[in-house]
Scaffold this active site. Sequence first.
Site, short mmCIF file in Angstrom:
data_model
loop_
_atom_site.label_atom_id
_atom_site.label_comp_id
_atom_site.label_asym_id
_atom_site.label_seq_id
_atom_site.Cartn_x
_atom_site.Cartn_y
_atom_site.Cartn_z
N GLY A 57 0.59 -1.44 -0.10
CA GLY A 57 -0.11 -0.02 0.09
C GLY A 57 0.90 1.20 -0.09
O GLY A 57 0.34 2.59 0.48
N ASN B 7 2.10 3.01 -2.39
CA ASN B 7 0.85 4.52 -3.65
C ASN B 7 -0.27 4.90 -3.07
O ASN B 7 0.11 5.99 -2.71
CB ASN B 7 0.53 2.90 -4.87
CG ASN B 7 1.75 3.79 -5.38
OD1 ASN B 7 2.78 4.70 -6.06
ND2 ASN B 7 2.77 2.21 -5.96
N MET C 298 -3.76 -6.24 -7.31
CA MET C 298 -3.25 -7.51 -8.14
C MET C 298 -4.61 -8.19 -8.76
O MET C 298 -4.49 -9.59 -8.67
CB MET C 298 -2.27 -7.75 -7.10
CG MET C 298 -1.16 -7.33 -7.22
SD MET C 298 -0.27 -5.83 -8.39
CE MET C 298 1.02 -7.04 -9.64
N ARG C 299 -5.29 -7.86 -9.26
CA ARG C 299 -6.39 -8.88 -9.72
C ARG C 299 -6.64 -8.70 -11.33
O ARG C 299 -7.13 -6.73 -11.73
CB ARG C 299 -7.96 -8.23 -8.87
CG ARG C 299 -7.87 -8.41 -7.85
CD ARG C 299 -7.41 -10.61 -7.40
NE ARG C 299 -8.72 -11.40 -7.38
CZ ARG C 299 -8.82 -12.74 -7.65
NH1 ARG C 299 -7.70 -13.19 -7.38
NH2 ARG C 299 -9.99 -13.05 -8.43
N ILE C 300 -6.66 -10.09 -12.17
CA ILE C 300 -7.56 -9.72 -13.79
C ILE C 300 -8.74 -9.19 -12.92
O ILE C 300 -9.59 -9.54 -12.87
CB ILE C 300 -7.34 -10.55 -14.31
CG1 ILE C 300 -5.74 -10.97 -14.45
CG2 ILE C 300 -8.23 -10.15 -15.61
CD1 ILE C 300 -5.16 -12.25 -15.49
N HIS D 10 1.43 1.20 -12.81
CA HIS D 10 1.90 -0.36 -13.70
C HIS D 10 3.34 0.33 -13.57
O HIS D 10 4.26 1.21 -14.29
CB HIS D 10 1.63 -0.51 -14.84
CG HIS D 10 2.30 -1.81 -15.23
ND1 HIS D 10 1.48 -3.05 -14.49
CD2 HIS D 10 3.25 -2.47 -16.04
CE1 HIS D 10 3.04 -3.84 -15.09
NE2 HIS D 10 3.11 -3.84 -15.63
N GLU E 118 -8.12 -4.64 -21.18
CA GLU E 118 -6.93 -5.07 -21.86
C GLU E 118 -6.12 -4.87 -20.01
O GLU E 118 -5.64 -3.91 -19.54
CB GLU E 118 -6.37 -4.29 -22.71
CG GLU E 118 -5.05 -4.74 -23.78
CD GLU E 118 -4.48 -3.46 -24.30
OE1 GLU E 118 -2.87 -3.67 -24.15
OE2 GLU E 118 -5.34 -2.61 -24.34
N ASP F 14 -3.26 -4.05 -17.80
CA ASP F 14 -2.34 -3.69 -18.09
C ASP F 14 -2.39 -2.50 -18.71
O ASP F 14 -1.23 -2.06 -19.47
CB ASP F 14 -1.00 -3.60 -17.58
CG ASP F 14 -0.44 -4.47 -16.16
OD1 ASP F 14 -1.22 -4.52 -15.39
OD2 ASP F 14 0.07 -5.71 -15.79
N GLU G 167 7.09 5.97 -9.21
CA GLU G 167 5.59 5.83 -8.66
C GLU G 167 4.56 6.82 -7.51
O GLU G 167 3.86 7.70 -7.25
CB GLU G 167 5.40 4.14 -8.36
CG GLU G 167 5.93 3.84 -9.07
CD GLU G 167 5.57 1.90 -8.35
OE1 GLU G 167 4.46 2.06 -7.88
OE2 GLU G 167 6.54 1.23 -9.38
C1 GAR Z 1 3.60 -1.02 -7.14
O1 GAR Z 1 5.31 -0.85 -7.96
C2 GAR Z 1 2.39 -1.18 -8.65
O2 GAR Z 1 2.87 0.11 -9.79
C3 GAR Z 1 2.48 -2.39 -9.03
O3 GAR Z 1 2.29 -2.92 -7.46
C4 GAR Z 1 3.01 -2.21 -6.70
C5 GAR Z 1 2.16 -2.05 -5.45
O4 GAR Z 1 3.03 -1.62 -4.34
N1 GAR Z 1 1.94 -2.52 -9.46
C6 GAR Z 1 1.18 -3.39 -10.43
O5 GAR Z 1 2.10 -4.37 -10.41
C7 GAR Z 1 -0.14 -3.67 -10.99
N2 GAR Z 1 0.50 -4.57 -12.50
P1 GAR Z 1 2.37 -0.60 -3.27
O6 GAR Z 1 1.30 -1.91 -2.96
O7 GAR Z 1 3.45 -0.46 -2.11
O8 GAR Z 1 1.42 0.44 -4.21
#
Ligand code: GAR
Length: 213
Positions: free
Chosen positions: A12, A14, A86-88, A105, A139, A141, A170
Amino acid sequence: MTSVVILISGRGSNMRSIVDAGLPADIRAVISNRPDAAGLAYARDRGIATEVVDHTAYADRAAFDAALAACIDRHAPALVVLAGFMRILTPGFVEHYRGRMINIHPSLLPAFTGLHTHRRAIEAGCRVAGVTVHFVTGELDGGPIIAQAAVPVLAGDTETTLAARVLVQEHLLYPQVVRWFVDGRLALRDGRAVLRGDAAPDSAALCVPSADV
Ligand code: GAR
């Protein structure tokens, strides 16, 4: 204030960068598909409502997505922010939030969709890597790019060191994009992300959508 719901699956960081940015937004809830997501405790400590919709409790993707959408919609957000979620997602779910759901992403899309983006960028000999924020479409990502930030891939980089360098970007880029949206400057129009006004100078983004909404 624009209402926002943030979806996470784990750490979490981000989500945290968005909460800590002090945006003029009403962050109504942080929702996780994993009960043990570390980010939930942070949100709770900040007085933000948290919810868990555990994907393992549902028979299939459609049932999970229906429960997730019901949970999100109870908070009536104008914007849904996927922050390491992280789910489709099923096409119906994505369509329901068209133009009001964004994702981050850790690659310069359209390169390296999916998992292990940093390892794959190093293996491919890339000299630059980075992060993309985009509107969500069906689609994986994919979807119209809103903004990107790039970093160098340095000699001796490992997956870990490159991921850390990208993560710094990010945390700059995602709050900036959310700010554009809650300020009413960012929209999805005719399949493209459009930003009204100038993206500079407070932007970490190297590439931004064409202006003039
Ligand atoms: C981040 O690096 C984000 O860009 C990536 O997961 C990480 C989550 O970190 N997302 C993906 O790969 C989506 N396809 P966080 O939980 O510390 O934000």
